[in-house]
Design a protein around this motif. Structure first.
Motif, mmCIF file in Angstrom:
data_model
loop_
_atom_site.group_PDB
_atom_site.id
_atom_site.type_symbol
_atom_site.label_atom_id
_atom_site.label_comp_id
_atom_site.label_asym_id
_atom_site.label_seq_id
_atom_site.Cartn_x
_atom_site.Cartn_y
_atom_site.Cartn_z
ATOM 1 N N ASP A 42 33.749 -0.693 49.598
ATOM 2 C CA ASP A 42 33.601 -2.014 48.774
ATOM 3 C C ASP A 42 32.088 -2.424 49.446
ATOM 4 N N ILE A 43 31.382 -2.875 48.250
ATOM 5 C CA ILE A 43 30.291 -3.744 48.563
ATOM 6 C C ILE A 43 30.429 -5.293 48.200
ATOM 7 N N LYS A 44 30.106 -6.232 49.327
ATOM 8 C CA LYS A 44 30.352 -7.594 49.015
ATOM 9 C C LYS A 44 29.472 -7.998 48.167
ATOM 10 N N GLN A 45 29.454 -9.365 47.428
ATOM 11 C CA GLN A 45 28.619 -10.098 46.779
ATOM 12 C C GLN A 45 27.224 -10.233 47.768
ATOM 13 N N GLY A 46 25.961 -10.143 47.076
ATOM 14 C CA GLY A 46 24.923 -10.561 47.857
ATOM 15 C C GLY A 46 24.603 -9.683 49.072
ATOM 16 N N GLU A 47 25.274 -8.478 49.314
ATOM 17 C CA GLU A 47 24.941 -7.949 50.322
ATOM 18 C C GLU A 47 24.025 -6.688 50.177
ATOM 19 N N PHE A 48 23.157 -6.420 51.098
ATOM 20 C CA PHE A 48 22.337 -5.200 51.090
ATOM 21 C C PHE A 48 22.862 -3.951 52.159
ATOM 22 N N THR A 64 22.897 -8.178 44.956
ATOM 23 C CA THR A 64 23.669 -7.352 45.821
ATOM 24 C C THR A 64 22.768 -5.952 45.524
ATOM 25 N N ILE A 65 22.530 -5.131 46.747
ATOM 26 C CA ILE A 65 21.638 -4.052 46.669
ATOM 27 C C ILE A 65 22.504 -2.669 47.246
ATOM 28 N N LEU A 66 22.761 -1.732 46.635
ATOM 29 C CA LEU A 66 23.246 -0.308 47.360
ATOM 30 C C LEU A 66 21.932 0.447 47.473
ATOM 31 N N LEU A 98 24.270 -6.135 40.274
ATOM 32 C CA LEU A 98 24.556 -4.955 41.357
ATOM 33 C C LEU A 98 23.186 -3.912 41.138
ATOM 34 N N PHE A 99 22.394 -3.776 42.250
ATOM 35 C CA PHE A 99 21.312 -2.788 41.955
ATOM 36 C C PHE A 99 21.560 -1.486 42.817
ATOM 37 N N LEU A 100 21.122 -0.508 42.208
ATOM 38 C CA LEU A 100 21.314 0.745 42.798
ATOM 39 C C LEU A 100 20.045 1.436 43.235
ATOM 40 N N LEU A 101 19.540 1.340 44.295
ATOM 41 C CA LEU A 101 18.130 1.969 44.489
ATOM 42 C C LEU A 101 18.229 3.427 45.285
#
Lengths: 250, 271
Positions: B36-42, B198-200, B166-169
């Protein structure tokens, strides 16, 4: 612009030098006029026959432009088809690439057989000379479109139309113009060949008649005009390329 | 840490459950993977090259369909493919993927344009953001006139405007030289502080993962079945000086030890 003129000075000077050598050499070594006429005689002949030459030049130019126009449309459509259909990519594309190894000139008499001695046989030969370079280069342009850009656009919600207009076509344009420039240069040769195979007017007819009469000055004036026509058509395509692909200049 | 607790009550920005994938005729890259990735998490995913990081991103971005499992983005039960069609994901690939025939202005506006915003409005919004991203005065330039770092900024701006939350970099700075990379990392931190999306972030650089993230997820074995997790408890806002902090060195030691252990075959140890 002044830099561009400056960079062309050496080649222009060289052309003037060659013209001077032609003029001086033919006088100095007493070359028979039916082998190489004096350059000044060629220009005199061109001036004397200016009306006749003008009429023939218009015919040839018209044939070249019409053939080139049809090839541009048909070649582009063929490239789009090859790009869209994987079956066409596997069957038509290799055939078109392979067909470039056929000496196209030998097919020209067939065009005369099919289309007769009117203008359509000349246009058919021009198409034969120009279609492949446009189709192949444009198809290669489509193939060169960066798939990562397409994938990125899909994540942004791009539909098929967006992908074609904003990714595929702009990617294919450089290839298309490479093909168009080559085709523009070939088109005059195609028209001339078509006229040699049988015709009533055009610079090809003019040079052939003059050659039969051993009028070297008239042959050379026709050849010079045909060369100029080919160069001008090429330059027009080059200009169009630079205007459309202006982003490359900056 | 504060950020993590702050957002822990909300629905996750991204939820992956039981994801499996393999290319035809090849061994599995992922097997029953969940995270899981939480809201606003990097969050950074740290992994060696060739382990399938980019494949994972392509699935999250809806470009590849997983053979099993679900990917939920936001509150709605969307498949990844649907979410990406709705422009909910900002995907920034490894290459900058800028269109050579478009100016900076029109490259950055691409995502907005595709989501139906008028060209004029799209340009206005790009122009508004350019100065804040260090791109002032570049709007009429073409990509080939920019340095590698500047191109990545334009690429990031395009994702920022095109995507939602959601950003996927995908290793966006891996092709840059060391100096530019450091300045781009600090730049990204600043931009993230401003926008708090939120950035992954995928990387194979331990320092980069620690400097940027709230959490680092480590994928070491293939096929990837679990991601072990390290909370980065460094205070924010961070700058590159954080890398000199003893706490940073301590976290780096933990990560390296873990990577070393999994590489030497004792996989599955949680850090």
């Amino acid at each position: 612009m002044s830099g561009k003129i400056k960079s062309n000075v050496p080649v222009l000077l060289f052309v003037v030098l060659l013209a001077a050598i032609w003029e001086a050499g033919t006088s100095l070594f007493d070359v028979p006029h039916y082998i190489i006429p004096k350059l000044s005689d060629v220009f005199v002949s061109m001036w004397d026959n200016r009306q006749l030459l003008g009429k023939h030049a218009v015919t040839t130019l018209w044939e070249a432009l019409l053939g080139l126009g049809i090839s541009t449309v048909a070649g582009t459509l063929a490239a789009v088809w090859i790009d869209r259909s994987s079956l066409a990519k596997k069957t038509i594309y290799p055939l078109i690439v392979g067909s470039q190894t056929i000496p196209i000139i030998v097919l020209s008499p067939i065009m005369v057989m099919w289309f007769g001695y009117e203008i359509w046989s000349k246009i058919a030969v021009v198409i034969l000379f120009t279609f492949f370079s446009i189709a192949v280069n444009t198809a290669d342009g489509f193939r060169s479109a960066d798939p990562d850009i397409g994938a990125l656009m899909k994540t942004m919600g791009a539909g098929k139309r967006d992908l074609l207009l904003k990714w595929k076509i702009p990617s294919a344009l450089p290839g298309f113009f490479t093909g168009l420039k080559m085709a523009a240069a070939f088109s005059v040769g195609g028209a001339t060949l078509g006229e040699w195979l049988g015709g009533e007017s055009g610079l090809g007819v003019y040079t052939k008649r003059a050659s039969n009469m051993l009028r070297a000055d008239a042959v050379f004036s026709g050849v010079l005009l045909l060369s100029a026509m080919g160069i001008l058509l090429f330059l027009a395509a080059l200009w169009l390329e630079k205007a459309v692909l202006s982003y490359r200049r900056s | 840490m504060a950020d993590l607790t702050r957002s822990s009550q909300e629905a996750p920005a991204l939820s992956v459950r039981g994801l499996s994938f393999s290319f035809p005729g090849q061994p599995h890259l992922f097997k029953e993977l969940s995270f899981d990735i939480k809201q606003g998490e990097f969050v950074s995913i740290l992994a060696a090259s060739g382990i399938g990081k980019t494949t994972l991103f392509r699935m999250l971005a809806g470009l590849l369909i997983p053979q099993a499992g679900t990917i939920t983005i936001g509150t709605q039960e969307n498949s990844a493919a649907e979410a990406s069609k709705q422009g909910k994901i900002g995907y920034m690939p490894q290459k900058d993927c800028l269109m050579p025939w478009r100016t900076v202005l029109d490259n950055a506006a691409l995502g907005l344009e595709l989501s139906g915003t008028s060209k004029r409005e799209a340009r206005r919004r790009v122009l508004e953001l350019l100065p804040g991203l260090g791109l002032e005065g570049t709007e009429r330039k073409y990509p080939h006139e920019l340095s590698g770092g500047m191109r990545q900024r334009v690429s990031f701006l395009r994702s920022l405007l095109g995507g939602g939350e959601l950003f996927l970099l995908d290793e966006p700075f891996s092709a840059l030289d060391a100096m530019t990379r450091v300045s781009m990392q600090e730049w990204l931190l600043q931009v993230w502080e401003q926008h708090r999306k939120t950035i992954l972030f995928i990387t194979h650089d331990v320092d980069e993962a620690l400097l940027l993230s709230d959490r680092v997820l480590v994928a070491a074995e293939s096929p990837i079945t679990t991601l072990s997790e390290l909370n980065v408890t460094l205070p924010r806002p961070r700058s590159y000086e954080a890398a000199l902090d003893p706490a940073f060195i301590g976290l780096k030691r933990q990560l390296l030890e873990h990577l070393g252990r999994t590489v030497s075959g004792r996989a599955g140890v949680t850090v």
